[in-house]
Design an enzyme around this catalytic site. Structure first.
Site, PDB file in Angstrom:
ATOM      1  N   LYS A   1      -6.579   8.157  -5.636  1.00 30.42           N
ATOM      2  CA  LYS A   1      -5.751   7.435  -4.665  1.00 30.42           C
ATOM      3  C   LYS A   1      -6.535   6.250  -4.143  1.00 30.42           C
ATOM      4  O   LYS A   1      -7.782   6.256  -4.180  1.00 30.42           O
ATOM      5  CB  LYS A   1      -5.400   8.361  -3.493  1.00 30.42           C
ATOM      6  CG  LYS A   1      -4.187   7.921  -2.706  1.00 30.42           C
ATOM      7  CD  LYS A   1      -2.902   8.446  -3.317  1.00 30.42           C
ATOM      8  CE  LYS A   1      -1.681   8.040  -2.535  1.00 30.42           C
ATOM      9  NZ  LYS A   1      -0.475   8.733  -3.009  1.00 30.42           N
TER      10      LYS A   1
HETATM   11  P1  NAD Z   1       7.570   3.231   1.913  1.00 29.32           P
HETATM   12  O1  NAD Z   1       6.573   2.269   2.418  1.00 29.32           O
HETATM   13  O2  NAD Z   1       8.604   2.770   0.954  1.00 29.32           O
HETATM   14  O3  NAD Z   1       8.345   3.896   3.157  1.00 29.32           O
HETATM   15  C1  NAD Z   1       7.663   4.507   4.228  1.00 29.32           C
HETATM   16  C2  NAD Z   1       8.677   4.891   5.281  1.00 29.32           C
HETATM   17  O4  NAD Z   1       8.006   5.605   6.333  1.00 29.32           O
HETATM   18  C3  NAD Z   1       9.355   3.692   5.940  1.00 29.32           C
HETATM   19  O5  NAD Z   1      10.706   3.975   6.197  1.00 29.32           O
HETATM   20  C4  NAD Z   1       8.589   3.562   7.257  1.00 29.32           C
HETATM   21  O6  NAD Z   1       9.336   2.933   8.266  1.00 29.32           O
HETATM   22  C5  NAD Z   1       8.366   5.030   7.582  1.00 29.32           C
HETATM   23  N1  NAD Z   1       7.301   5.220   8.563  1.00 29.32           N
HETATM   24  C6  NAD Z   1       6.070   4.654   8.584  1.00 29.32           C
HETATM   25  N2  NAD Z   1       5.387   5.029   9.677  1.00 29.32           N
HETATM   26  C7  NAD Z   1       6.201   5.886  10.337  1.00 29.32           C
HETATM   27  C8  NAD Z   1       6.081   6.605  11.553  1.00 29.32           C
HETATM   28  N3  NAD Z   1       4.962   6.546  12.280  1.00 29.32           N
HETATM   29  N4  NAD Z   1       7.125   7.402  11.937  1.00 29.32           N
HETATM   30  C9  NAD Z   1       8.249   7.466  11.218  1.00 29.32           C
HETATM   31  N5  NAD Z   1       8.433   6.791  10.060  1.00 29.32           N
HETATM   32  C10 NAD Z   1       7.420   6.013   9.641  1.00 29.32           C
HETATM   33  O7  NAD Z   1       6.742   4.458   1.322  1.00 29.32           O
HETATM   34  P2  NAD Z   1       7.196   5.558   0.271  1.00 29.32           P
HETATM   35  O8  NAD Z   1       6.740   5.128  -1.067  1.00 29.32           O
HETATM   36  O9  NAD Z   1       8.623   5.909   0.515  1.00 29.32           O
HETATM   37  O10 NAD Z   1       6.258   6.780   0.709  1.00 29.32           O
HETATM   38  C11 NAD Z   1       6.621   7.688   1.741  1.00 29.32           C
HETATM   39  C12 NAD Z   1       5.823   8.964   1.570  1.00 29.32           C
HETATM   40  O11 NAD Z   1       6.079   9.507   0.274  1.00 29.32           O
HETATM   41  C13 NAD Z   1       4.304   8.815   1.662  1.00 29.32           C
HETATM   42  O12 NAD Z   1       3.750   9.981   2.221  1.00 29.32           O
HETATM   43  C14 NAD Z   1       3.897   8.708   0.203  1.00 29.32           C
HETATM   44  O13 NAD Z   1       2.551   9.085  -0.002  1.00 29.32           O
HETATM   45  C15 NAD Z   1       4.849   9.703  -0.403  1.00 29.32           C
HETATM   46  N6  NAD Z   1       5.059   9.540  -1.849  1.00 29.32           N
HETATM   47  C16 NAD Z   1       5.508   8.363  -2.369  1.00 29.32           C
HETATM   48  C17 NAD Z   1       5.717   8.264  -3.745  1.00 29.32           C
HETATM   49  C18 NAD Z   1       6.280   7.026  -4.388  1.00 29.32           C
HETATM   50  O14 NAD Z   1       6.551   7.067  -5.597  1.00 29.32           O
HETATM   51  N7  NAD Z   1       6.498   5.942  -3.675  1.00 29.32           N
HETATM   52  C19 NAD Z   1       5.437   9.351  -4.564  1.00 29.32           C
HETATM   53  C20 NAD Z   1       4.984  10.541  -3.999  1.00 29.32           C
HETATM   54  C21 NAD Z   1       4.816  10.618  -2.623  1.00 29.32           C
END
Ligand code: NAD
Length: 443
Positions: free
Chosen positions: A133
């Site tokens: 990561k």
């Molecule tokens: P993203 O940046 O597209 O979205 C993040 C979301 O979280 C946004 O809506 C943001 O407003 C919200 N957020 C941020 N801080 C916050 C807070 N303090 N309280 C409430 N909401 C908050 O990111 P993503 O890619 O959707 O990732 C979200 C989660 O999923 C992370 O934990 C990431 O590690 C995990 N994840 C993502 C992927 C991927 O393919 N993108 C894969 C596996 C896991």
């Protein structure tokens, strides 16, 4: 060199403290953050690992951790420095794989935990990767597009000694997207003098990206959510869903659940929280977020205090934002019967225990959000073969991998009478440590 009289020749007297499996000096044993949580999860699973448990200390430290300085020229000509990281937690089963996060609160300890969860996740769905990561401690919302590009390119160059299509393959995570991946791919390629599309996944389609990758994590959350709901007799078509996080993962999951008939009743993001008992109009909310950057001020909903999110009447809760959101302080208030962890590390071990006692089924991150890395694997395979698949083909293979992995984990959970998280860790740690055992130690 002379030896003390009571030691064997060739075997110097040793201070046992220096030869123990104690953690390296930079890892705090009482870490209360994500890394500490990960260590507790490994401890919980160790009794189930049989003879492989002799290798378990391998999982309690990252293989490589790199901290880099990321200096860039700001638009006004001044220079700013940001701190960047890339951690390879384990590469026993294949090259490192895991996303890159741009967030003002990123720390080395957080990136270590996220890298470790990638090792577990990749082994759980049995893709041939280790876990890695990366992150940069920056708030991208405070950068211009040009500054964001310079941060991305300098960071990529600095971690260039670790990454590569056969070494470690980054992907998008919080606040990084297809454009960031395009800049990373280009920077690596410029430095290498070749166009190496397979160095990152989650790229735009025109640069070797895969159909279905952008939606893959949310699709996996939905697919396994349906499986789990069926097993506990919950009808998704009439279920109420609450989501924390409405970005890539939460936005896509919300769309798919709404399409299946569920009512998305509450959404919280970094800007605020909204609620509508009769169900939110998800396409309209997506359009609002695309325009305004947050769910806050969405006209067709009531605003809700952030903390009230945890009391919302719902059947399914999907954390899809950041770590350590479901804690001992709010786990007792959650009304959902099913929690599907789209985010990485959203639930603390104490909250896990409370939810378990209350009969709430938790579909853990290390399997629930594995759809993204599964299609990243498909993208990498397509890049290597320069032969691209249809979206139906990608989605069909994704479903097959996710459902197969979930069936194995469900069976292990039943067999050992453990939570799905512990079952996933049993399956994944056994695979990683079996690979370690087969490879042996070098030299
Ligand atoms: P993203 O940046 O597209 O979205 C993040 C979301 O979280 C946004 O809506 C943001 O407003 C919200 N957020 C941020 N801080 C916050 C807070 N303090 N309280 C409430 N909401 C908050 O990111 P993503 O890619 O959707 O990732 C979200 C989660 O999923 C992370 O934990 C990431 O590690 C995990 N994840 C993502 C992927 C991927 O393919 N993108 C894969 C596996 C896991």
């Amino acid at each position: 060199m002379s030896h003390p009289p009571d030691s064997q020749p060739g075997t110097p007297a040793r201070n046992p403290a220096l030869f123990s499996s104690a953690l390296p000096s930079y890892l705090k044993p009482d870490d209360l953050g994500p890394w500490g949580i990960y260590l507790q999860q490994v401890d919980r699973v160790t009794p189930y690992l049989g003879r492989l448990s002799r290798w378990v200390d391998t999982l309690k430290r990252p293989k490589r951790s790199l901290i880099v300085d990321v200096p860039i020229h700001l638009d006004d000509g001044s220079v700013a420095h940001f701190e960047g990281y890339r951690v390879q937690h384990n590469t026993s089963r294949g090259p490192g794989k895991g996303g890159v996060r741009f967030h003002q609160n990123v720390t080395l300890s957080e990136v270590m935990a996220l890298a470790a969860w990638m090792s577990i996740k990749n082994a759980a769905v049995n893709v041939p990767y280790g876990g890695a990561k990366g992150g940069v401690r920056v708030d991208p919302r405070q950068l211009s597009l040009g500054e964001l590009e310079r941060v991305t390119r300098r960071y990529t160059s600095e971690i260039g000694i670790l990454i590569g299509p056969n070494k470690d393959i980054p992907a998008p995570d919080v606040n990084t997207n297809e454009q960031v991946m395009a800049w990373m791919m280009d920077t690596y390629s410029m430095n290498e003098g070749t166009t190496t599309t397979g160095v990152v996944t989650g790229k735009p389609l025109d640069l070797g990206g895969s159909l279905g990758r952008r939606e893959a994590t949310g699709r996996g959350v939905f697919t396994l959510g349906l499986e789990a709901a069926r097993l506990i007799g919950l009808d998704v078509a009439s279920a109420r869903v609450a989501l924390q996080g409405f970005g890539n993962v939460g936005g896509v999951a919300a769309q798919l659940f709404a399409h299946a008939g569920a009512q998305v009743v509450a959404v919280q993001d970094h800007g605020g929280c909204i609620y509508r008992a009769g169900g939110l109009d998800v396409p309209a909310l997506l359009a609002h977020v695309a325009h305004c950057g947050s769910v806050a001020d969405f006209a067709a909903a009531e605003p809700l205090a952030n903390d009230a999110f945890w009391d919302v009447p719902c059947d399914i809760l999907i954390p899809a934002a950041l770590e350590q959101q479901i804690t001992a302080a709010n786990a007792g208030r959650i009304q959902a019967r099913l929690i599907i962890e789209g985010a990485n590390g959203p639930t603390t071990p104490q909250a896990d225990d409370i939810l378990h006692e209350r009969g709430v089924l938790v579909l853990p991150d290390v399997i629930a959000n594995a759809g993204g890395v599964t299609v990243s694997y498909f993208e990498w395979v397509q890049d290597f073969s320069s032969f691209f698949w249809s979206e139906d083909e990608v989605n069909e293979r994704l479903m097959k991998v996710m459902k197969g992995a979930f069936a194995t984990i469900w069976q292990v959970a039943q067999q050992h009478r453990v939570s799905l998280r512990t079952a996933t860790f049993i399956v994944a740690c056994s695979r990683i440590l079996h690979a370690r055992d087969l490879r042996g130690l070098y030299p």
